[in-house]
Design an enzyme around this catalytic site. Structure first.
Site, PDB file in Angstrom:
ATOM      1  N   ASN A 148      31.738  -5.506 -25.863  1.00 52.79           N
ATOM      2  CA  ASN A 148      31.574  -4.134 -26.376  1.00 52.79           C
ATOM      3  C   ASN A 148      30.095  -3.952 -26.775  1.00 52.79           C
ATOM      4  OD1 ASN A 148      31.299  -2.087 -28.431  1.00 52.79           O
ATOM      5  ND2 ASN A 148      33.524  -2.008 -28.591  1.00 52.79           N
ATOM      6  N   ASP A 165      36.915  -9.118 -34.041  1.00 54.75           N
ATOM      7  CA  ASP A 165      38.035  -8.274 -33.648  1.00 54.75           C
ATOM      8  C   ASP A 165      38.198  -7.231 -34.736  1.00 54.75           C
ATOM      9  OD1 ASP A 165      40.047  -7.996 -31.457  1.00 54.75           O
ATOM     10  OD2 ASP A 165      41.337  -7.797 -33.199  1.00 54.75           O
ATOM     11  N   ASP A 198      33.377   5.927 -34.759  1.00 56.07           N
ATOM     12  CA  ASP A 198      32.470   6.242 -35.869  1.00 56.07           C
ATOM     13  C   ASP A 198      32.422   7.731 -36.246  1.00 56.07           C
ATOM     14  OD1 ASP A 198      31.715   3.694 -36.599  1.00 56.07           O
ATOM     15  OD2 ASP A 198      29.909   3.666 -35.365  1.00 56.07           O
ATOM     16  N   ARG A 202      32.197  -4.449 -40.765  1.00 55.38           N
ATOM     17  CA  ARG A 202      31.557  -5.577 -40.069  1.00 55.38           C
ATOM     18  C   ARG A 202      30.462  -6.190 -40.936  1.00 55.38           C
ATOM     19  NH1 ARG A 202      31.219  -3.006 -35.964  1.00 55.38           N
ATOM     20  NH2 ARG A 202      33.187  -3.822 -35.172  1.00 55.38           N
TER      21      ARG A 202
HETATM   22  P1  ITT Z   1      35.551  -7.190 -27.495  1.00 50.82           P
HETATM   23  O1  ITT Z   1      36.995  -7.596 -27.603  1.00 50.82           O
HETATM   24  O2  ITT Z   1      34.910  -7.616 -26.214  1.00 50.82           O
HETATM   25  O3  ITT Z   1      34.747  -7.588 -28.685  1.00 50.82           O
HETATM   26  P2  ITT Z   1      36.662  -4.527 -27.755  1.00 50.82           P
HETATM   27  O4  ITT Z   1      36.054  -3.169 -27.693  1.00 50.82           O
HETATM   28  O5  ITT Z   1      37.847  -4.797 -26.872  1.00 50.82           O
HETATM   29  O6  ITT Z   1      35.492  -5.572 -27.458  1.00 50.82           O
HETATM   30  P3  ITT Z   1      38.333  -4.929 -30.094  1.00 50.82           P
HETATM   31  O7  ITT Z   1      39.442  -5.479 -29.264  1.00 50.82           O
HETATM   32  O8  ITT Z   1      38.003  -5.619 -31.373  1.00 50.82           O
HETATM   33  O9  ITT Z   1      36.990  -4.865 -29.256  1.00 50.82           O
HETATM   34  O10 ITT Z   1      38.642  -3.424 -30.382  1.00 50.82           O
HETATM   35  C1  ITT Z   1      38.079  -2.756 -31.486  1.00 50.82           C
HETATM   36  C2  ITT Z   1      38.159  -1.273 -31.258  1.00 50.82           C
HETATM   37  O11 ITT Z   1      37.861  -0.597 -32.480  1.00 50.82           O
HETATM   38  C3  ITT Z   1      37.158  -0.809 -30.215  1.00 50.82           C
HETATM   39  O12 ITT Z   1      37.722   0.271 -29.521  1.00 50.82           O
HETATM   40  C4  ITT Z   1      35.990  -0.353 -31.061  1.00 50.82           C
HETATM   41  O13 ITT Z   1      35.229   0.628 -30.397  1.00 50.82           O
HETATM   42  C5  ITT Z   1      36.657   0.149 -32.339  1.00 50.82           C
HETATM   43  N1  ITT Z   1      35.769  -0.163 -33.454  1.00 50.82           N
HETATM   44  C6  ITT Z   1      35.599  -1.382 -34.049  1.00 50.82           C
HETATM   45  N2  ITT Z   1      34.622  -1.352 -34.945  1.00 50.82           N
HETATM   46  C7  ITT Z   1      34.130  -0.107 -34.929  1.00 50.82           C
HETATM   47  C8  ITT Z   1      33.089   0.525 -35.617  1.00 50.82           C
HETATM   48  O14 ITT Z   1      32.283  -0.136 -36.438  1.00 50.82           O
HETATM   49  N3  ITT Z   1      32.873   1.807 -35.369  1.00 50.82           N
HETATM   50  C9  ITT Z   1      33.635   2.479 -34.489  1.00 50.82           C
HETATM   51  N4  ITT Z   1      34.620   1.958 -33.779  1.00 50.82           N
HETATM   52  C10 ITT Z   1      34.879   0.658 -33.990  1.00 50.82           C
END
Ligand code: ITT
Length: 211
Positions: A15, A74, A163, A197
Site C-alpha cells: 500500500n 495491518d 482519511d 499508526r
Molecule cells: P498491505 O496489506 O500490503 O499493507 P493493504 O492496503 O491491503 O496493504 P490492510 O490490509 O492493512 O492494508 O488494509 C487497511 C485498509 O485500511 C486499507 O484499505 C487502508 O487504505 C485503510 N487504512 C489504514 N490506515 C489508514 C489510514 O491511516 N488512513 C486511511 N486509511 C487507512
C-alpha cells in the site's frame, strides 16, 4: 524492552500510502528501508482473525523470503454503529466497490440507513497493528487506535484511503485535511502521537529503536 532493530528492514506493505508513512516514521532512526515492491515480494493471504495476526502473517512472509527483519502494518477503520465494520475488511471493501470514494459512500449509506446523523452515532476508530519479525523468528507486535467521527461529505485530499472521512477527536479537520506531520502528530516532548499508526510506532520505537 524489545529486541533492537538495526541495519536494514523490509517494509512489508504493498500500500503506497502506508509505505510513505512507515518510511516517514522510521526516518529519524537511521534504519535503511526497502519496500516489498522493490524486493518483488509476494502478498500473502491475510487469513488472520485480528489485526495483529494479519500484521504477523505479512511480516513473517517478508522476513522469511527476504532474509531480513520485516516491518508490517495491518490496519482498518472500525465504525461503532456498524459493528466495527469495515474493520479487518477495510481494504477489501474498497476493492469490492471500486475505490475509496465509493467505500466511504457505502459507509455513509449504511450509517444513514441506521439513522446515524448525530456525531455521537457516527463514532469510529482507526486501528494499526505493527509487527516486526526477524529472520530467526523473533517477533515484536504493537497495536494502537485513534478515536473520532465519520464526517459527511469526506473532506481533503491529503493522506490515503479513508482519511477524508475521519475527523479525530479534538480536531475540526479530517486526516485528509492534515499534512503528514500533523497526522502523525508526534510531539517533540514524547507525549502521545495522533494517528493510530504513529501511536503504535511510538511504542515500537520505545521498545526496539531507542536505548
Ligand atoms: P498491505 O496489506 O500490503 O499493507 P493493504 O492496503 O491491503 O496493504 P490492510 O490490509 O492493512 O492494508 O488494509 C487497511 C485498509 O485500511 C486499507 O484499505 C487502508 O487504505 C485503510 N487504512 C489504514 N490506515 C489508514 C489510514 O491511516 N488512513 C486511511 N486509511 C487507512
Amino acid at each position: 524492552m524489545g529486541r533492537r532493530l538495526e541495519g536494514r528492514v523490509v517494509i512489508a506493505t504493498h500500500n503506497a500510502g502506508k509505505l510513505r508513512e512507515m518510511r516517514e516514521l522510521l526516518a529519524p532512526y537511521g534504519v535503511a528501508c526497502q519496500s516489498a515492491a522493490e524486493l518483488d515480494l509476494p502478498e500473502p493471504p491475510e487469513t488472520g482473525e485480528t489485526f495483529i495476526e494479519n500484521a504477523l502473517i505479512k511480516a513473517r512472509s517478508a522476513a522469511t523470503i527476504a532474509r531480513l527483519p520485516a516491518f508490517a502494518d495491518d490496519s482498518g477503520l472500525c465504525v461503532s454503529s456498524l459493528n466495527n465494520e469495515p474493520g479487518l475488511h477495510s481494504a477489501r471493501l474498497a476493492r469490492d466497490v471500486g475505490g475509496f470514494p465509493q467505500a466511504m459512500g457505502v459507509i455513509e449509506q449504511r450509517l444513514q440507513e441506521r439513522g446515524c446523523i448525530a456525531p455521537d452515532q457516527r463514532r469510529a476508530h482507526f486501528v494499526s497493528a505493527l509487527a516486526l519479525v526477524w529472520p530467526d523468528g523473533h517477533e515484536e507486535t504493537f497495536e494502537a487506535r485513534v478515536d473520532g467521527v465519520i464526517v459527511n461529505p469526506p473532506r481533503g485530499s491529503a493522506g490515503f484511503g479513508y482519511d477524508p472521512a475521519f475527523e479525530p477527536d479534538g480536531y475540526d479537520r479530517t486526516f485528509g485535511e492534515m499534512s503528514a506531520e500533523e497526522k502523525h502528530g508526534i510531539p517533540a516532548d514524547g507525549s502521545r502521537a495522533l494517528s493510530h499508526r504513529a501511536r503504535a510506532f511510538q511504542a515500537l520505537a520505545k521498545a526496539c529503536l531507542r536505548g
